[in-house]
Design an enzyme around this catalytic site. Structure first.
Site, PDB file in Angstrom:
ATOM      1  CB  CYS A 332      -0.882  -0.014   1.238  1.00 13.41           C
ATOM      2  SG  CYS A 332       0.092  -0.282   2.723  1.00 13.41           S
ATOM      3  CD  GLU A 429      -3.298   0.684  -3.591  1.00 13.79           C
ATOM      4  OE1 GLU A 429      -4.439   0.180  -3.602  1.00 13.79           O
ATOM      5  OE2 GLU A 429      -2.492   0.485  -2.694  1.00 13.79           O
TER       6      GLU A 429
HETATM    7  P1  NAP Z   1      -9.194  -6.711  -0.025  1.00 15.51           P
HETATM    8  O1  NAP Z   1      -9.724  -7.364  -1.213  1.00 15.51           O
HETATM    9  O2  NAP Z   1      -9.916  -5.522   0.506  1.00 15.51           O
HETATM   10  O3  NAP Z   1      -9.088  -7.834   1.101  1.00 15.51           O
HETATM   11  C1  NAP Z   1      -8.614  -7.556   2.400  1.00 15.51           C
HETATM   12  C2  NAP Z   1      -9.286  -8.495   3.377  1.00 15.51           C
HETATM   13  O4  NAP Z   1     -10.681  -8.222   3.389  1.00 15.51           O
HETATM   14  C3  NAP Z   1      -9.151  -9.965   2.990  1.00 15.51           C
HETATM   15  O5  NAP Z   1      -9.048 -10.725   4.162  1.00 15.51           O
HETATM   16  C4  NAP Z   1     -10.457 -10.244   2.298  1.00 15.51           C
HETATM   17  O6  NAP Z   1     -10.821 -11.600   2.334  1.00 15.51           O
HETATM   18  C5  NAP Z   1     -11.393  -9.415   3.156  1.00 15.51           C
HETATM   19  N1  NAP Z   1     -12.669  -9.089   2.543  1.00 15.51           N
HETATM   20  C6  NAP Z   1     -12.980  -8.947   1.239  1.00 15.51           C
HETATM   21  N2  NAP Z   1     -14.293  -8.633   1.117  1.00 15.51           N
HETATM   22  C7  NAP Z   1     -14.810  -8.568   2.365  1.00 15.51           C
HETATM   23  C8  NAP Z   1     -16.098  -8.297   2.917  1.00 15.51           C
HETATM   24  N3  NAP Z   1     -17.140  -8.004   2.132  1.00 15.51           N
HETATM   25  N4  NAP Z   1     -16.256  -8.329   4.255  1.00 15.51           N
HETATM   26  C9  NAP Z   1     -15.225  -8.621   5.055  1.00 15.51           C
HETATM   27  N5  NAP Z   1     -13.974  -8.896   4.608  1.00 15.51           N
HETATM   28  C10 NAP Z   1     -13.776  -8.860   3.281  1.00 15.51           C
HETATM   29  O7  NAP Z   1      -7.694  -6.242  -0.209  1.00 15.51           O
HETATM   30  P2  NAP Z   1      -6.460  -7.107  -0.721  1.00 15.51           P
HETATM   31  O8  NAP Z   1      -6.575  -7.229  -2.198  1.00 15.51           O
HETATM   32  O9  NAP Z   1      -6.325  -8.345   0.085  1.00 15.51           O
HETATM   33  O10 NAP Z   1      -5.234  -6.174  -0.324  1.00 15.51           O
HETATM   34  C11 NAP Z   1      -4.766  -5.171  -1.150  1.00 15.51           C
HETATM   35  C12 NAP Z   1      -5.253  -3.813  -0.693  1.00 15.51           C
HETATM   36  O11 NAP Z   1      -4.892  -3.638   0.678  1.00 15.51           O
HETATM   37  C13 NAP Z   1      -4.585  -2.687  -1.436  1.00 15.51           C
HETATM   38  O12 NAP Z   1      -5.524  -1.691  -1.736  1.00 15.51           O
HETATM   39  C14 NAP Z   1      -3.558  -2.166  -0.446  1.00 15.51           C
HETATM   40  O13 NAP Z   1      -3.194  -0.826  -0.654  1.00 15.51           O
HETATM   41  C15 NAP Z   1      -4.262  -2.375   0.841  1.00 15.51           C
HETATM   42  N6  NAP Z   1      -3.299  -2.445   1.953  1.00 15.51           N
HETATM   43  C16 NAP Z   1      -3.268  -1.396   2.821  1.00 15.51           C
HETATM   44  C17 NAP Z   1      -2.337  -1.396   3.855  1.00 15.51           C
HETATM   45  C18 NAP Z   1      -2.274  -0.253   4.812  1.00 15.51           C
HETATM   46  O14 NAP Z   1      -1.633  -0.402   5.853  1.00 15.51           O
HETATM   47  N7  NAP Z   1      -2.904   0.886   4.547  1.00 15.51           N
HETATM   48  C19 NAP Z   1      -1.462  -2.475   4.013  1.00 15.51           C
HETATM   49  C20 NAP Z   1      -1.533  -3.534   3.113  1.00 15.51           C
HETATM   50  C21 NAP Z   1      -2.480  -3.496   2.079  1.00 15.51           C
HETATM   51  P3  NAP Z   1     -10.434 -12.629   1.173  1.00 15.51           P
HETATM   52  O15 NAP Z   1      -9.039 -12.308   0.735  1.00 15.51           O
HETATM   53  O16 NAP Z   1     -10.543 -13.939   1.853  1.00 15.51           O
HETATM   54  O17 NAP Z   1     -11.428 -12.409   0.085  1.00 15.51           O
END
Ligand code: NAP
Length: 529
Positions: A332, A429
Site C-alpha cells: 500500500c 494503485e
Molecule cells: P481486499 O480485497 O480488501 O481484502 C482484504 C481483506 O478483506 C481480505 O481478508 C479479504 O478476504 C477481506 N474481505 C474482502 N471482502 C470482504 C467483505 N465483504 N467483508 C469482510 N472482509 C472482506 O484487499 P487485498 O486485495 O487483500 O489487499 C490489497 C489492498 O490492501 C490494497 O488496496 C492495499 O493498498 C491495501 N493495503 C493497505 C495497507 C495499509 O496499511 N494501509 C497495508 C496492506 C495493504 P479474502 O481475501 O478472503 O477475500
C-alpha cells in the site's frame, strides 16, 4: 488420526498435484522441478515444526468448517496447491466471537506484566521460527525468501514492541474544580476485536493489530485473506505455544462477506480493525454503524515519490527502487507516481531503469531473486490494463511492459516515461512492478499533482534542501512522509493514512489507543472523614 498426521497427509496429497501442474505450465521445466522439490522440502520442515496448520482456530481448538467445505491455498509461483483450509462462514465466526467474548473476561483482568510476558514469549517463538515462517510466506504469497524473512523480523517486532507497551497503559488524575471531588481517567480494553487482514503481508498485518490488542487486554477474531491463511495459522499455533490462553486468539477463514457480516452484526464485537482495499474498508465502516463499533482502517494508497532537481541522484534512485519494487510492487505504500523535476528527469529515468534492469525475477526460493510473482492472474490483468491505458495515451515503454517469460503470474519489472496525471496508472494503485515516471516543473506543481487524489497514505521526497524537506513534508496531505528514504515502516513509528486511505494509526505508542476506551471516574464526597 492426529492433527499432525492429517496435515502431513494433506501436504503430501497436495504436492502430488503440484509437480504435475508445474511441469505442464512452466516454460522452464528444470528450474520448476527443482522448485517443487525445494518447496516439498520446505513444506515437510514446516509440518515437522507443527507450523503447517490446515484448520481454523476457535476457542483453542483446531476446527474444520462445520459443513466440511474447504478452499485450496496455492503457491502463486507455480499454481500448485499447497494445502486446503476450511471454508467457514457465519456459524463458525459466531462461535469464534463467543470464544473471544468468554476469554475476554479473564484476559482483560490478567495483570499487564503477565500479558507482557506472554507476548514476549510469542515474539521469541516467532523469531526462533523465523526461517520456517519466512518459507511459509514465500510459499503462499510468493515474495523472495530474503524479503519474507524480513517480514518475519518486522512482524515479530510489533509483538515485542507491544509486549513492552502493555506495561505503560497509564491513566490520568485531573485537578478537580470542586474541593470535594477527585477526577480520574482510566484506560480499559475495548473488548472483542475483529481483525481482517490482506494477503500482501501475511504476518505483519496481523501482528500490527493483534500485538496492541492483546497488550491492552482485548481478545481477537482474525480473518486472514483466503489467499494467505497459512502464515496466520502458524502464528496462532505459536501464540498457543507461548501460553496465550485459548480463546484469546481465534482465526477463521473462508467466505469473506459472511465472516465480515457476522463480525459486524455481533454486539459482542466492539472493534473492527481492517487492512485492505478502500472499497471493502468503506463497506465495513458502513456496516459497523449498526452496532456503533470502533473502526480502524488501513486502506489503499497512491503514493507520490517526488524527485527534485536538487536531489542526490544515487540516493533518489536507491530510495525510489525500494519504495516502488518492494514485494514486487504489491504494498500500500509503494511509490505509485514517480514525479521527477524536469532538470533531472532524463538522468533519473536513465539511472533508474538501468538499476531496474538488474533485478532478478523468479521463484521466491531461488537464490538472488528480488522480484517474485504477482499474487494471482487478476492482479496481472489489472497491471496489463493500466499499462495499456498509459501507452495508448502516450506513455513510453522504457523497460518491460509485458508478462515475464517464466509464465504464471510473473510480470517484467517495468518503467514507463512520459506518464501524465490523467492516466489510470497515475490515479489508481497499480499494485505491481510498474514504475510510471511523470514530469513536473515547479515545487508548487509537484504539490498540486501529489495532493490531487483521494488517497493519503505514504509520500516520498528526494531533495538536498533542508528547508524544502520541511516545507514539502508539511504540505503533503499524507499520513507518512519519507525524506530521502524509500523504506520507512517500523513498529516504533505510527503508520496510517489520511483522506480515503484510512482511520487510526498502527504501531508505536499511538497504536495502543485504537484498542482502549477512556473511562472518567468522579469520586465525590471526598471531604468527609
Ligand atoms: P481486499 O480485497 O480488501 O481484502 C482484504 C481483506 O478483506 C481480505 O481478508 C479479504 O478476504 C477481506 N474481505 C474482502 N471482502 C470482504 C467483505 N465483504 N467483508 C469482510 N472482509 C472482506 O484487499 P487485498 O486485495 O487483500 O489487499 C490489497 C489492498 O490492501 C490494497 O488496496 C492495499 O493498498 C491495501 N493495503 C493497505 C495497507 C495499509 O496499511 N494501509 C497495508 C496492506 C495493504 P479474502 O481475501 O478472503 O477475500
Amino acid at each position: 488420526m492426529t492433527l499432525m498426521m492429517a496435515s502431513r497427509m494433506v501436504a503430501a496429497r497436495s504436492f502430488g498435484v503440484v509437480s504435475h501442474l508445474s511441469s505442464m505450465q512452466s516454460p522452464t521445466p528444470l528450474s520448476v522441478r527443482q522448485l517443487s522439490m525445494d518447496a516439498k522440502g520446505f513444506a515437510s520442515r514446516l509440518v515437522d515444526a507443527g507450523l503447517l496448520r490446515s484448520q481454523a482456530l476457535i476457542g483453542g481448538k483446531w476446527s474444520d468448517a462445520y459443513d466440511g467445505k474447504t478452499i485450496e491455498v496455492h503457491n502463486p509461483a507455480t499454481g500448485d496447491v499447497i494445502t486446503t483450509v476450511p471454508c467457514m462462514g457465519q456459524n463458525e465466526t459466531n462461535d469464534a466471537i463467543s470464544a473471544a467474548y468468554n476469554a475476554f473476561s479473564s484476559w482483560s483482568k490478567v495483570t499487564s506484566v503477565e500479558r507482557s510476558k506472554c507476548l514476549r514469549k510469542w515474539y521469541d517463538l516467532l523469531i526462533s521460527h523465523k526461517e520456517e515462517l519466512g518459507q511459509l510466506i514465500t510459499l503462499e504469497q510468493g515474495k523472495p525468501l530474503q524479503e519474507a524473512m524480513g517480514e518475519v523480523t518486522y512482524g515479530a517486532g510489533f509483538i515485542e514492541f507491544f509486549a513492552e507497551e502493555a506495561k505503560r497503559v497509564y491513566g490520568d488524575i485531573i485537578p478537580s474544580p470542586l474541593a470535594d471531588r477527585r477526577l480520574l481517567v482510566l484506560k480499559q480494553p475495548v473488548g472483542v476485536v475483529g481483525a481482517i487482514t490482506p494477503w500482501n503481508f501475511p504476518l505483519a498485518m496481523i501482528t500490527r493489530k493483534v500485538g496492541p490488542a492483546l497488550a491492552c487486554g482485548c481478545t481477537v477474531v482474525i480473518k486472514p485473506s483466503e489467499l494467505t491463511p497459512l502464515t496466520a495459522l502458524a502464528a496462532a499455533e505459536l501464540a498457543l505455544q507461548a501460553g496465550i490462553p485459548p480463546g484469546v486468539v481465534n482465526v477463521v477463514m473462508g467466505n469473506a462477506s459472511a465472516i465480515g457480516d457476522a463480525l459486524l452484526a455481533s454486539p459482542q464485537v466492539r472493534k473492527i480493525t481492517f487492512t485492505g482495499s478502500t472499497a471493502v474498508g468503506k463497506k465495513l465502516m458502513a456496516g459497523a454503524a449498526g452496532t456503533v463499533k470502533k473502526v480502524s482502517l488501513e486502506l489503499g494508497g497512491n503514493a507520490p515519490c517526488i524527485v527534485f532537481d536538487d536531489a542526490d541522484l544515487d540516493v533518489a534512485v536507491k530510495g525510489t527502487l525500494g519504495a516502488k519494487f518492494r514485494n514486487t510492487g504489491q504494498t500500500c505504500v509503494c511509490a505509485n507516481r514517480i514525479m521527477v523535476q524536469e532538470g533531472i528527469y532524463e538522468k533519473f529515468v536513465d539511472a533508474f531503469s538501468k538499476a531496474v534492469q538488474k533485478f532478478q525475477v523468479g521463484h521466491g526460493f531461488s537464490e538472488g531473486v528480488t522480484q517474485g510473482p504477482l499474487i494471482n492472474e487478476a492482479a496481472v490483468q489489472k497491471v496489463e490494463s493500466f499499462v495499456k491505458d498509459a501507452t495508448s495515451k502516450g506513455a513510453k515503454v522504457v523497460l518491460g511492459a509485458k508478462r515475464h517469460s517464466l509464465g504464471m503470474t510473473f510480470y517484467e519489472p517495468t518503467v514507463l516515461s512520459d506518464v501524465k496525471s490523467d492516466m489510470i496508472i497515475a490515479r489508481e494503485e497499480v499494485f505491481g512492478p510498474v514504475a510510471p515516471v511523470l514530469r513536473f516543473k515547479t515545487e508548487d506543481d509537484a504539490l498540486r499533482m501529489a495532493n490531487d487524489t483521494n488517497a493519503g497514505l505514504a509520500a516520498y521526497i528526494f531533495t538536498n534542501s533542508v528547508q524544502r524537506s520541511w516545507r514539502v513534508a508539511e504540505a503533503l496531505e499524507y499520513g507518512l512522509v519519507g525524506v530521502n528514504e524509500g523504506l520507512i515502516s517500523t513498529e516504533v513509528a505510527p503508520f496510517g493514512g489520511v483522506k480515503q486511505s484510512g482511520l487510526g494509526r498502527e504501531g508505536s505508542k499511538y497504536g495502543m489507543d485504537e484498542y482502549l476506551e477512556i473511562k472518567y471516574v468522579c469520586l465525590g464526597n471526598m471531604n468527609s472523614k
